[in-house]
Write an enzyme that holds these catalytic residues in place. Structure first.
Site, PDB file in Angstrom:
ATOM      1  N   LYS A  69     -21.595   7.122  27.509  1.00  0.00           N
ATOM      2  CA  LYS A  69     -22.221   6.134  28.390  1.00  0.00           C
ATOM      3  C   LYS A  69     -23.367   6.719  29.219  1.00  0.00           C
ATOM      4  O   LYS A  69     -24.392   6.060  29.418  1.00  0.00           O
ATOM      5  CB  LYS A  69     -21.182   5.496  29.305  1.00  0.00           C
ATOM      6  CG  LYS A  69     -20.214   4.563  28.589  1.00  0.00           C
ATOM      7  CD  LYS A  69     -19.307   3.857  29.584  1.00  0.00           C
ATOM      8  CE  LYS A  69     -18.395   2.856  28.891  1.00  0.00           C
ATOM      9  NZ  LYS A  69     -17.564   2.109  29.862  1.00  0.00           N
ATOM     10  N   ASP A 105     -19.580  -3.920  32.128  1.00  0.00           N
ATOM     11  CA  ASP A 105     -18.230  -3.688  32.639  1.00  0.00           C
ATOM     12  C   ASP A 105     -17.980  -4.467  33.932  1.00  0.00           C
ATOM     13  O   ASP A 105     -16.893  -5.020  34.137  1.00  0.00           O
ATOM     14  CB  ASP A 105     -17.993  -2.197  32.876  1.00  0.00           C
ATOM     15  CG  ASP A 105     -17.806  -1.419  31.583  1.00  0.00           C
ATOM     16  OD1 ASP A 105     -17.337  -2.018  30.600  1.00  0.00           O
ATOM     17  OD2 ASP A 105     -18.120  -0.217  31.552  1.00  0.00           O
ATOM     18  N   ALA A 131     -12.525   6.950  41.896  1.00  0.00           N
ATOM     19  CA  ALA A 131     -13.979   7.073  42.102  1.00  0.00           C
ATOM     20  C   ALA A 131     -14.675   7.552  40.839  1.00  0.00           C
ATOM     21  O   ALA A 131     -15.684   8.245  40.901  1.00  0.00           O
ATOM     22  CB  ALA A 131     -14.259   8.031  43.269  1.00  0.00           C
ATOM     23  N   GLY A 133     -16.098   6.521  36.643  1.00  0.00           N
ATOM     24  CA  GLY A 133     -17.075   5.598  36.087  1.00  0.00           C
ATOM     25  C   GLY A 133     -16.651   4.150  36.191  1.00  0.00           C
ATOM     26  O   GLY A 133     -17.479   3.268  36.490  1.00  0.00           O
ATOM     27  N   ALA A 134     -15.371   3.869  35.962  1.00  0.00           N
ATOM     28  CA  ALA A 134     -14.903   2.483  36.027  1.00  0.00           C
ATOM     29  C   ALA A 134     -15.025   1.925  37.432  1.00  0.00           C
ATOM     30  O   ALA A 134     -15.349   0.746  37.620  1.00  0.00           O
ATOM     31  CB  ALA A 134     -13.465   2.398  35.548  1.00  0.00           C
ATOM     32  N   THR A 156      -9.970  13.116  45.556  1.00  0.00           N
ATOM     33  CA  THR A 156     -11.039  13.992  46.013  1.00  0.00           C
ATOM     34  C   THR A 156     -11.998  13.163  46.860  1.00  0.00           C
ATOM     35  O   THR A 156     -12.773  12.358  46.338  1.00  0.00           O
ATOM     36  CB  THR A 156     -11.794  14.614  44.819  1.00  0.00           C
ATOM     37  OG1 THR A 156     -10.859  15.276  43.966  1.00  0.00           O
ATOM     38  CG2 THR A 156     -12.849  15.601  45.289  1.00  0.00           C
ATOM     39  N   ALA A 158     -14.679  13.784  48.411  1.00  0.00           N
ATOM     40  CA  ALA A 158     -16.117  13.965  48.180  1.00  0.00           C
ATOM     41  C   ALA A 158     -16.648  12.994  47.128  1.00  0.00           C
ATOM     42  O   ALA A 158     -17.774  12.500  47.247  1.00  0.00           O
ATOM     43  CB  ALA A 158     -16.407  15.403  47.762  1.00  0.00           C
ATOM     44  N   ARG A 159     -15.851  12.699  46.105  1.00  0.00           N
ATOM     45  CA  ARG A 159     -16.306  11.764  45.064  1.00  0.00           C
ATOM     46  C   ARG A 159     -16.393  10.350  45.614  1.00  0.00           C
ATOM     47  O   ARG A 159     -17.288   9.577  45.252  1.00  0.00           O
ATOM     48  CB  ARG A 159     -15.377  11.822  43.858  1.00  0.00           C
ATOM     49  CG  ARG A 159     -15.405  13.159  43.140  1.00  0.00           C
ATOM     50  CD  ARG A 159     -14.714  13.090  41.808  1.00  0.00           C
ATOM     51  NE  ARG A 159     -15.446  12.237  40.872  1.00  0.00           N
ATOM     52  CZ  ARG A 159     -15.025  11.941  39.648  1.00  0.00           C
ATOM     53  NH1 ARG A 159     -13.859  12.413  39.223  1.00  0.00           N
ATOM     54  NH2 ARG A 159     -15.738  11.173  38.854  1.00  0.00           N
ATOM     55  N   GLY A 256      -5.568  -5.742  32.947  1.00  0.00           N
ATOM     56  CA  GLY A 256      -6.901  -5.271  32.608  1.00  0.00           C
ATOM     57  C   GLY A 256      -7.458  -5.764  31.285  1.00  0.00           C
ATOM     58  O   GLY A 256      -8.637  -5.496  30.973  1.00  0.00           O
TER      59      GLY A 256
END
Length: 299
Positions: A69, A105, A131, A133-134, A156, A158-159, A256
């Site tokens: 992607k 998406d 956090a 890509g989705a 995390t 930071a992400r 989903g």
């Protein structure tokens, strides 16, 4: 097949697990279109060449999945707004000989909630778990629908902060420890992590080796208000432990699978000229394929 037939594809590495050929094949038959949609496994080192030869090989476009992607985002000549916002491309098509990249998406996420939880966008603050890509696609869709308070929770921090900075106003970043408090007035909880996915049932959501919830859930739906909607973008299994717990709590739940089905709609329309519908028949077809097949009895 005749030269006039329309060709599209899905590519990834690996790709044999993809249900996209079943989805698009169903629509091709439904609409009586002479065309094909096939899965093509392309290794990362061959992806640039694959893109460069698409038109020469007769393809009108196709879908791109993991791990391509981001490479598709960099490799196309033009991108739509959603792709630029999300930073990834999952749909390719040609316009006047120019290769375009888009991302459907976020559309799939929002359309799935529209189908199964009408009014969700005005339900209140949204908590997004994860956090990756989705989550970027989910946050983009939430902002497009006017959700003004989007809370990203990630192992995390930071992400999560990176996404907060990327998407700007109305988006905040939080550590796992804040999840419980963030849920108390939330109108929507979205899990974008792999926790609950088949094969990841034992995945810990905490860096110290402890799950975020004592039952091994990414968040505890018992803390949500009664009007909240809970969505898990995982679709194998259809009912994840999070959704089961939310349903037991009496909350509205959305699995989903509808995101997968709805994200396919815009691409099919671009390649084959007809906007298909996500129907109960199509959903049933894919659900049947998700059920593990029993081994054949020994003779």
């Amino acid at each position: 097949m005749a030269e006039t037939s329309k060709k599209a594809f899905v590519t990834g590495h690996p790709i044999k697990h993809s249900r996209s050929p079943m989805i698009h094949g169903h629509w091709l038959v439904k609409h009586g279109i002479e065309g094909s949609y096939r899965a093509i496994d392309v290794a990362p080192e061959n992806f640039a060449e694959f893109l460069a030869t698409l038109q020469a090989n007769g393809y009108r476009g196709g879908n791109v999945t993991i791990p391509h992607k981001e490479a598709a985002f960099a490799g196309v000549a033009r991108r739509d707004h959603a792709a630029d916002e999300i930073g990834a491309v999952n749909t390719l098509w040609f316009e006047d000989g120019t290769l375009w990249g888009g991302n459907t998406d976020g559309h799939g996420f929002a359309a799935n909630l529209d189908d199964h939880a009408p009014g969700w966008a005005s339900n209140g603050p949204a908590v997004v778990l994860g956090a990756g890509g989705a989550s970027r696609a989910v946050i983009h869709a939430l902002k497009e629908r006017g959700v003004g308070d989007i809370r990203i929770v990630n192992r995390t921090l930071a992400r999560a902060i990176e996404l907060r900075d990327r998407f700007g106003g109305g988006v905040s970043a939080h550590p796992l420890a804040a999840t419980g408090e963030l849920l108390r007035d939330a109108g929507l909880l979205v899990n974008t992590t792999a926790l609950g996915m088949q094969g990841n049932e034992g995945l810990s959501a905490d860096p110290r080796g402890q799950p975020a919830d004592p039952r091994g859930l990414p968040a505890d739906p018992r803390l949500l208000p009664d009007h909240a909607v809970v969505n898990d973008i995982v679709y194998v299994p259809l009912e994840t432990p999070l959704l089961a717990a939310a349903r037991a709590r009496g909350l509205k739940t959305v699995d989903g699978l509808g995101m997968l089905l709805n994200q396919a709609v815009p691409g099919f329309e671009r390649w084959f000229g007809v906007r298909p519908k996500v129907t109960a028949e199509l959903r049933s077809l894919i659900v049947a394929d998700l059920v593990p097949k029993s081994p054949a009895p020994k003779p």
